[in-house]
Design a protein around this motif. Structure first.
Motif, PDB file in Angstrom:
ATOM      1  N   ASN A  64       0.870  -1.175   0.000  1.00  0.00           N
ATOM      2  CA  ASN A  64       0.000   0.000   0.000  1.00  0.00           C
ATOM      3  C   ASN A  64       0.905   1.222   0.000  1.00  0.00           C
ATOM      4  OD1 ASN A  64      -2.734  -1.221   0.411  1.00  0.00           O
ATOM      5  ND2 ASN A  64      -1.705  -2.048   2.212  1.00  0.00           N
ATOM      6  N   ASP A  65       0.325   2.399  -0.178  1.00  0.00           N
ATOM      7  CA  ASP A  65       1.105   3.621  -0.056  1.00  0.00           C
ATOM      8  C   ASP A  65       1.654   3.710   1.375  1.00  0.00           C
ATOM      9  OD1 ASP A  65       0.507   4.349  -2.668  1.00  0.00           O
ATOM     10  OD2 ASP A  65      -1.131   5.691  -2.078  1.00  0.00           O
ATOM     11  N   ILE A  66       2.928   4.048   1.482  1.00  0.00           N
ATOM     12  CA  ILE A  66       3.608   4.193   2.770  1.00  0.00           C
ATOM     13  C   ILE A  66       4.100   5.632   2.840  1.00  0.00           C
ATOM     14  CG2 ILE A  66       5.558   3.435   4.189  1.00  0.00           C
ATOM     15  CD1 ILE A  66       5.385   0.709   2.661  1.00  0.00           C
ATOM     16  N   LYS A  67       3.797   6.300   3.925  1.00  0.00           N
ATOM     17  CA  LYS A  67       4.195   7.703   4.110  1.00  0.00           C
ATOM     18  C   LYS A  67       5.533   7.802   4.836  1.00  0.00           C
ATOM     19  CE  LYS A  67       0.458   9.534   2.422  1.00  0.00           C
ATOM     20  NZ  LYS A  67       0.538  10.008   1.069  1.00  0.00           N
ATOM     21  N   ASP A  68       6.278   8.848   4.551  1.00  0.00           N
ATOM     22  CA  ASP A  68       7.522   9.155   5.253  1.00  0.00           C
ATOM     23  C   ASP A  68       7.256   9.126   6.761  1.00  0.00           C
ATOM     24  OD1 ASP A  68       9.947  10.149   6.161  1.00  0.00           O
ATOM     25  OD2 ASP A  68       9.855  11.987   4.980  1.00  0.00           O
ATOM     26  N   GLY A  69       8.032   8.323   7.491  1.00  0.00           N
ATOM     27  CA  GLY A  69       7.872   8.198   8.936  1.00  0.00           C
ATOM     28  C   GLY A  69       7.063   6.990   9.376  1.00  0.00           C
ATOM     29  N   ASP A  70       6.332   6.351   8.444  1.00  0.00           N
ATOM     30  CA  ASP A  70       5.538   5.169   8.798  1.00  0.00           C
ATOM     31  C   ASP A  70       6.438   3.997   9.178  1.00  0.00           C
ATOM     32  OD1 ASP A  70       3.166   6.485   8.217  1.00  0.00           O
ATOM     33  OD2 ASP A  70       2.728   5.306   6.398  1.00  0.00           O
ATOM     34  N   THR A  71       5.948   3.170  10.079  1.00  0.00           N
ATOM     35  CA  THR A  71       6.619   1.925  10.440  1.00  0.00           C
ATOM     36  C   THR A  71       6.391   0.901   9.328  1.00  0.00           C
ATOM     37  OG1 THR A  71       6.412   2.295  12.802  1.00  0.00           O
ATOM     38  CG2 THR A  71       6.588   0.002  12.100  1.00  0.00           C
ATOM     39  N   ILE A  72       7.443   0.179   8.973  1.00  0.00           N
ATOM     40  CA  ILE A  72       7.373  -0.879   7.971  1.00  0.00           C
ATOM     41  C   ILE A  72       7.249  -2.207   8.711  1.00  0.00           C
ATOM     42  CG2 ILE A  72       8.547  -2.012   6.038  1.00  0.00           C
ATOM     43  CD1 ILE A  72       7.895   0.939   5.490  1.00  0.00           C
ATOM     44  N   LEU A  73       6.243  -3.001   8.356  1.00  0.00           N
ATOM     45  CA  LEU A  73       6.031  -4.313   8.971  1.00  0.00           C
ATOM     46  C   LEU A  73       6.321  -5.412   7.963  1.00  0.00           C
ATOM     47  CD1 LEU A  73       2.696  -3.729  10.914  1.00  0.00           C
ATOM     48  CD2 LEU A  73       5.013  -3.787  11.850  1.00  0.00           C
ATOM     49  N   LYS A  74       7.138  -6.379   8.385  1.00  0.00           N
ATOM     50  CA  LYS A  74       7.451  -7.571   7.596  1.00  0.00           C
ATOM     51  C   LYS A  74       7.444  -8.732   8.573  1.00  0.00           C
ATOM     52  CE  LYS A  74      11.577  -9.351   5.773  1.00  0.00           C
ATOM     53  NZ  LYS A  74      12.870  -9.127   5.145  1.00  0.00           N
ATOM     54  N   TYR A  75       6.771  -9.811   8.234  1.00  0.00           N
ATOM     55  CA  TYR A  75       6.596 -10.963   9.143  1.00  0.00           C
ATOM     56  C   TYR A  75       5.919 -10.513  10.433  1.00  0.00           C
ATOM     57  CZ  TYR A  75      10.421 -12.622   6.122  1.00  0.00           C
ATOM     58  OH  TYR A  75      11.228 -12.933   5.059  1.00  0.00           O
ATOM     59  N   ASP A  76       5.032  -9.520  10.342  1.00  0.00           N
ATOM     60  CA  ASP A  76       4.329  -8.927  11.482  1.00  0.00           C
ATOM     61  C   ASP A  76       5.300  -8.338  12.503  1.00  0.00           C
ATOM     62  OD1 ASP A  76       1.955  -8.161  12.798  1.00  0.00           O
ATOM     63  OD2 ASP A  76       2.002  -9.938  14.068  1.00  0.00           O
ATOM     64  N   ASN A  77       6.490  -7.931  12.041  1.00  0.00           N
ATOM     65  CA  ASN A  77       7.499  -7.319  12.905  1.00  0.00           C
ATOM     66  C   ASN A  77       7.931  -5.976  12.337  1.00  0.00           C
ATOM     67  OD1 ASN A  77       8.355  -9.330  15.091  1.00  0.00           O
ATOM     68  ND2 ASN A  77       8.401 -10.583  13.238  1.00  0.00           N
ATOM     69  N   GLY A  89      11.643  -1.189  10.656  1.00  0.00           N
ATOM     70  CA  GLY A  89      12.197   0.149  10.483  1.00  0.00           C
ATOM     71  C   GLY A  89      11.123   1.137  10.119  1.00  0.00           C
ATOM     72  N   LYS A  90      11.575   2.319   9.664  1.00  0.00           N
ATOM     73  CA  LYS A  90      10.627   3.365   9.278  1.00  0.00           C
ATOM     74  C   LYS A  90      10.973   3.893   7.896  1.00  0.00           C
ATOM     75  CE  LYS A  90      13.111   7.207  11.333  1.00  0.00           C
ATOM     76  NZ  LYS A  90      13.081   8.348  12.198  1.00  0.00           N
ATOM     77  N   ALA A  91       9.936   4.321   7.210  1.00  0.00           N
ATOM     78  CA  ALA A  91      10.125   4.925   5.888  1.00  0.00           C
ATOM     79  C   ALA A  91      10.780   6.288   6.061  1.00  0.00           C
ATOM     80  CB  ALA A  91       8.794   5.064   5.181  1.00  0.00           C
ATOM     81  N   ILE A  92      11.763   6.589   5.222  1.00  0.00           N
ATOM     82  CA  ILE A  92      12.414   7.899   5.249  1.00  0.00           C
ATOM     83  C   ILE A  92      12.019   8.723   4.020  1.00  0.00           C
ATOM     84  CG2 ILE A  92      14.311   7.192   6.738  1.00  0.00           C
ATOM     85  CD1 ILE A  92      16.038   7.047   4.122  1.00  0.00           C
ATOM     86  N   ALA A  93      11.055   8.197   3.270  1.00  0.00           N
ATOM     87  CA  ALA A  93      10.480   8.880   2.112  1.00  0.00           C
ATOM     88  C   ALA A  93       9.121   8.239   1.850  1.00  0.00           C
ATOM     89  CB  ALA A  93      11.376   8.704   0.883  1.00  0.00           C
ATOM     90  N   ASP A  94       8.262   8.938   1.140  1.00  0.00           N
ATOM     91  CA  ASP A  94       7.005   8.325   0.725  1.00  0.00           C
ATOM     92  C   ASP A  94       7.317   7.202  -0.252  1.00  0.00           C
ATOM     93  OD1 ASP A  94       5.572  10.175   2.216  1.00  0.00           O
ATOM     94  OD2 ASP A  94       5.034  11.415   0.491  1.00  0.00           O
ATOM     95  N   ILE A  95       6.582   6.099  -0.141  1.00  0.00           N
ATOM     96  CA  ILE A  95       6.747   4.952  -1.043  1.00  0.00           C
ATOM     97  C   ILE A  95       5.362   4.604  -1.574  1.00  0.00           C
ATOM     98  CG2 ILE A  95       7.620   2.604  -1.307  1.00  0.00           C
ATOM     99  CD1 ILE A  95       9.061   3.051   1.468  1.00  0.00           C
ATOM    100  N   ALA A  96       5.196   4.648  -2.869  1.00  0.00           N
ATOM    101  CA  ALA A  96       3.899   4.337  -3.478  1.00  0.00           C
ATOM    102  C   ALA A  96       3.676   2.828  -3.507  1.00  0.00           C
ATOM    103  CB  ALA A  96       3.831   4.907  -4.889  1.00  0.00           C
ATOM    104  N   LYS A  97       2.421   2.428  -3.478  1.00  0.00           N
ATOM    105  CA  LYS A  97       2.049   1.024  -3.629  1.00  0.00           C
ATOM    106  C   LYS A  97       2.714   0.480  -4.883  1.00  0.00           C
ATOM    107  CE  LYS A  97      -1.987  -1.931  -4.193  1.00  0.00           C
ATOM    108  NZ  LYS A  97      -3.471  -1.962  -4.183  1.00  0.00           N
TER     109      LYS A  97
END
Length: 95
Positions: free
Chosen positions: A57-70, A73-81
């Protein structure tokens, strides 16, 4: 189901892990969400190497990134879906 291009371990994850080589920008990728046995499709915005991540999905700068429900880290830039998620746009929260 056709062989998946990416895997999502938990339905709460914000990224999927690419499991095939040679994915190119513009491709429609098929993913398997393991905890629900669902199949999803994502339009790849970038060429994404094997083992790297794709934004579900779209991820905003500063959002927490979840992988394996863990928290990985955090996004340091907006990331489009459908965008490539890697060291250029995600950093650990430890430093």
């Amino acid at each position: 189901m056709q062989k998946p291009d990416f895997l999502v371990h938990d339905s709460t994850d914000s990224v999927g892990v690419i499991v095939v080589e040679g994915l190119e920008a513009g491709q429609t990728l098929v993913g398997w969400v393991m905890d629900t046995d669902a199949t999803i499709e994502i339009h790849a915005l970038d060429a994404i190497p094997l083992g790297h991540k794709v934004a579900l999905n779209d991820i905003k700068d500063g959002d927490t990134i979840l992988k394996y429900d863990n928290d990985i880290g955090k996004a340091i830039a907006d990331i489009a879906k459908g965008g490539h998620v890697h060291v250029q746009n995600v950093k650990t929260k430890r430093w």
